[in-house]
Design a protein around this motif. Structure first.
Motif, mmCIF file in Angstrom:
data_model
loop_
_atom_site.group_PDB
_atom_site.id
_atom_site.type_symbol
_atom_site.label_atom_id
_atom_site.label_comp_id
_atom_site.label_asym_id
_atom_site.label_seq_id
_atom_site.Cartn_x
_atom_site.Cartn_y
_atom_site.Cartn_z
ATOM 1 N N SER A 135 79.114 43.587 64.322
ATOM 2 C CA SER A 135 77.793 44.102 64.034
ATOM 3 C C SER A 135 77.851 45.586 63.708
ATOM 4 N N LEU A 136 78.736 46.302 64.430
ATOM 5 C CA LEU A 136 78.926 47.725 64.147
ATOM 6 C C LEU A 136 79.382 47.909 62.699
ATOM 7 N N LEU A 137 80.352 47.093 62.314
ATOM 8 C CA LEU A 137 80.880 47.158 60.951
ATOM 9 C C LEU A 137 79.793 46.848 59.934
ATOM 10 N N VAL A 138 79.076 45.757 60.196
ATOM 11 C CA VAL A 138 78.088 45.283 59.222
ATOM 12 C C VAL A 138 76.901 46.243 59.125
ATOM 13 N N THR A 139 76.476 46.781 60.276
ATOM 14 C CA THR A 139 75.331 47.687 60.247
ATOM 15 C C THR A 139 75.674 48.964 59.482
ATOM 16 N N SER A 140 76.873 49.514 59.746
ATOM 17 C CA SER A 140 77.213 50.747 59.034
ATOM 18 C C SER A 140 77.428 50.457 57.557
ATOM 19 N N LEU A 141 77.991 49.290 57.263
ATOM 20 C CA LEU A 141 78.212 48.909 55.869
ATOM 21 C C LEU A 141 76.887 48.753 55.128
ATOM 22 N N SER A 142 75.926 48.093 55.771
ATOM 23 C CA SER A 142 74.682 47.850 55.036
ATOM 24 C C SER A 142 73.875 49.137 54.914
ATOM 25 N N ALA A 143 74.016 50.045 55.910
ATOM 26 C CA ALA A 143 73.351 51.353 55.770
ATOM 27 C C ALA A 143 73.999 52.140 54.633
ATOM 28 N N ALA A 144 75.343 52.050 54.529
ATOM 29 C CA ALA A 144 76.035 52.754 53.452
ATOM 30 C C ALA A 144 75.606 52.209 52.094
ATOM 31 N N PHE A 145 75.457 50.890 52.011
ATOM 32 C CA PHE A 145 74.993 50.283 50.761
ATOM 33 C C PHE A 145 73.590 50.769 50.414
ATOM 34 N N ALA A 146 72.757 50.916 51.464
ATOM 35 C CA ALA A 146 71.410 51.451 51.218
ATOM 36 C C ALA A 146 71.523 52.858 50.656
ATOM 37 N N GLY A 147 72.508 53.626 51.159
ATOM 38 C CA GLY A 147 72.730 54.969 50.645
ATOM 39 C C GLY A 147 73.155 54.951 49.190
ATOM 40 N N VAL A 148 74.100 54.057 48.862
ATOM 41 C CA VAL A 148 74.543 53.941 47.468
ATOM 42 C C VAL A 148 73.352 53.604 46.576
ATOM 43 N N ALA A 149 72.576 52.607 47.021
ATOM 44 C CA ALA A 149 71.419 52.186 46.220
ATOM 45 C C ALA A 149 70.437 53.340 46.044
ATOM 46 N N GLY A 150 70.244 54.122 47.124
ATOM 47 C CA GLY A 150 69.322 55.253 47.042
ATOM 48 C C GLY A 150 69.782 56.278 46.023
ATOM 49 N N VAL A 151 71.077 56.636 46.077
ATOM 50 C CA VAL A 151 71.592 57.633 45.136
ATOM 51 C C VAL A 151 71.498 57.095 43.711
#
Lengths: 348, 290
Positions: free
Chosen positions: B191-207
């Protein structure tokens, strides 16, 4: 369970009204009637118009919160689109009068019934899903309504972002538009509506229907095995809470004389949710009191432009730290104290 | 313009929109699969990514922003896992979802407080500023980059889930949490991996959204509503379903704005209710919540 029975006997023995249950009920009814009458009249003499206006707004928010709280506590479903009904009924009321020349009363009925029909259709589609999907879908449906009033094609009807001024000639239920807009005259109406809706929710909660709803929430499969339908009761509950929000939206538009896209916005829905959480969802008093509390808090914080921040913080704090809400917490605390004291009395 | 030119443009534009939606909604579906929680604050993460991207791009350029903003978001994702998801593990999923909603509102308001209420434009980096001619049509290079990023992350996600051990575990927990735990899968670590990964993806999408859409205060609500629609259409928790739904959503949205511009805003909702009418559980094979 015998402990509970003893407690009740002890409590009754020690209480002021040692008579039969029917006497006690009579006393409660009399007290409620007194409180109702006092609350309807006293503030209009004691409070300033400004306070009355916020108070009435709080009661309206509280009624909306009641609709959210009822479904939350009885069916385990969270509605995130309460604003679409609350604001939508106002739009329908305004459009029915200005575009289709309906009389105010007819427009009121038309708007009310259309929203009920909408709720029934929407509910038929979404109460089948799981609670999380239900929450997402009510949010989506709410956004759909708030987008649709902004549509270019409906601009003639909704005036887009400008909103609509809602005035009517003549009287609705013996009151003119000016009467509804008057804070002193509107307060008793909002107060009475809060009591009526509160009692309606209380009665439904206590009925067989309420028991069925809670049983479905507890274990839907078990209810199906026991031969109960689980779809129609939830649909009926969804329509019922939308009827509450419906009444609330009509009162809002009669009072404010104006509808705008803001009244359909997500922030109205989340404010109602917060009011429900603040008061506690388990009874009728909580959400309504929560609405009033929230309205006064919003008045304090709103001046600094932090209203939505307050909403967000309140959601987190009340769910994490005070899941029963302020009122629910107080009731729970009082109950625990009375149980403790009666235990102490018994051991003494 | 010839008919097949219109169709090609339509498809390209819907792929560009779908790229953003895929990055966000697959993140939502991943967290749901592991924790049974829908993160209503995901839109706010995306908005944070966009504003961080805007600020970093002003200092260090677009490419720095595209790397740094997701990294910062990943750190926030780790904090989210430790400070929110783990302590609230015993609570009902609805309550946790409401907490994420509240946190999302707080984050969104904080961003408005810092950046103010007006929309901000971000320029595409010089290397991606022009347009290219493809099939006799001129098309913005940045959108092609967006599509490549979307399809690339989609492929990377699919490969990770299909061929890596951690991907296997994620699929196992998503399919049956209790059995997976019994077999010794550490759901917390995943879950730690997946949560940080999906937050990072949200960051990519935002940029990425910066030069394509705009960076504005309402972007979080718009995006979370779109993503929730996609997750429901895709079947809650199904990642393949979410990807297909995002493509469908992008197409309906873009086609709507071309053929029925007056009603385009309603197109996604029509799609949602049509799908619900036909398949109440969505098109993918999502798991019913425990």
């Amino acid at each position: 369970m015998s402990g509970g029975t003893t407690t009740r006997v002890d409590a009754r023995g020690g209480s002021l009204f040692a008579g039969s249950a029917s006497v006690r009920a009579l006393v409660y009814v009399a007290l409620a009637a007194l409180l109702f009458g006092f609350g309807a009249i006293a503030p209009t003499h004691l409070a300033s118009e400004f306070v009355l206006r916020i108070g009435a707004g709080g009661l309206l928010l509280g009624m909306l919160a009641l609709s959210v709280a009822f479904l939350m506590s009885q069916a385990g479903l969270v509605v995130l689109g309460a604003a679409s009904v609350y604001g939508g009924v106002g739009y329908l009321f305004a459009i029915a009068m200005s575009k289709w020349d309906l009389s105010p009363t007819a427009a009121l009925l038309f708007a009310f019934c259309t929203v009920i029909a909408y709720a029934a259709v929407l509910g038929a589609l979404i109460v089948r899903t799981n609670p999380l999907a239900f929450m997402m879908l009510t949010l989506a449906a709410g956004e759909m309504i708030s987008h649709s009033v902004m549509l270019e094609g409906l601009r003639d009807y909704t005036s887009g972002a400008d909103g609509l001024v809602v005035t009517f000639k003549g009287a609705v239920f013996g009151m003119t538009a000016a009467d509804f807009a008057n804070a002193t005259q509107f307060w008793p109406i909002a107060w009475s509506a809060a009591w009526i809706l509160g009692f309606a929710a209380f009665a439904v909660r206590r009925s067989r229907f309420g028991a069925i709803l809670r049983a479905i929430q507890e274990n839907e499969e078990r209810m199906r095995f026991s031969g109960f339908g689980t779809y129609l009761p939830r649909l009926a509950a969804f329509v019922f809470v939308n009827a509450i929000a419906d009444v609330c939206g009509l009162l809002h538009v009669l009072n404010s004389g104006f509808v705008s896209p803001e009244s359909l916005g997500l922030s109205v829905s989340t404010n109602a949710l917060v009011a429900a959480l603040v008061g506690g969802v388990a009874n009728s008093t909580g959400p309504i009191a929560g609405g009033v509390l929230f309205a006064f808090a919003q008045d304090q914080f709103g001046a600094h432009g932090f209203t939505q921040l307050l909403t967000g913080l309140a959601v987190v704090v009340f769910i994490v730290l005070l899941p029963r809400g302020v009122i629910g917490g107080l009731i729970e605390g009082a109950r625990r104290r009375s149980v403790l004291s009666s235990k102490r009395r018994r051991t003494a | 313009m010839r008919a097949h030119g219109v169709i090609a443009l339509l498809i390209a534009n819907s792929l560009a929109l779908a790229s953003l939606l895929i990055m966000l909604s697959s993140g939502l579906a991943l967290i749901y699969g592991l924790r049974d929680v829908i993160n209503f604050g995901h839109g706010a993460l995306y908005m944070l990514g966009a504003y961080l991207g805007y600020s970093i791009a002003l200092i260090g350029g677009f490419w720095t922003a595209l790397v740094v903003s997701p990294l910062l978001l990943a750190l926030l994702g780790i904090a989210f896992e430790y400070l929110v998801l783990r302590p609230l593990r015993g609570r009902s999923h609805i309550e946790v979802a409401l907490v994420t909603l509240g946190l999302g509102i707080i984050l969104g308001q904080a961003l408005i407080f810092v950046y103010g209420g007006e929309a901000r434009g971000v320029d595409a980096p010089p290397a991606l500023a022009g347009s290219v001619r493809m099939f006799g049509l001129s098309y913005p290079l940045y959108r092609i980059f967006l599509i490549a990023m979307g399809l690339g992350s989609c492929t990377a996600l699919a490969l990770w889930l299909r061929f890596s051990t951690s991907g296997l575990y994620v699929r196992a927990v998503s399919q049956d949490p209790s059995v997976a735990r019994m077999m010794g899968v550490n759901a917390d670590r995943l879950s730690l991996l997946v949560t940080s990964l999906s937050a990072a993806f949200a960051g990519v999408a935002g940029v990425l959204a910066g030069p394509y859409l705009s960076v504005d205060p309402g972007m979080d609500v718009t995006m979370i509503v779109n993503c929730l629609i996609i997750v429901v259409i895709g079947g809650t928790g199904s990642i393949a379903g979410a990807i297909i739904a995002a493509l469908l959503f992008g197409f309906v949205q873009v086609a709507g704005s071309v053929f029925l511009p007056d009603l385009a805003a309603l197109a996604p909702y029509v799609l949602l209710f049509v799908v619900l009418l036909i398949a109440p559980r969505g098109i993918g094979r999502g798991r019913a919540p425990a």
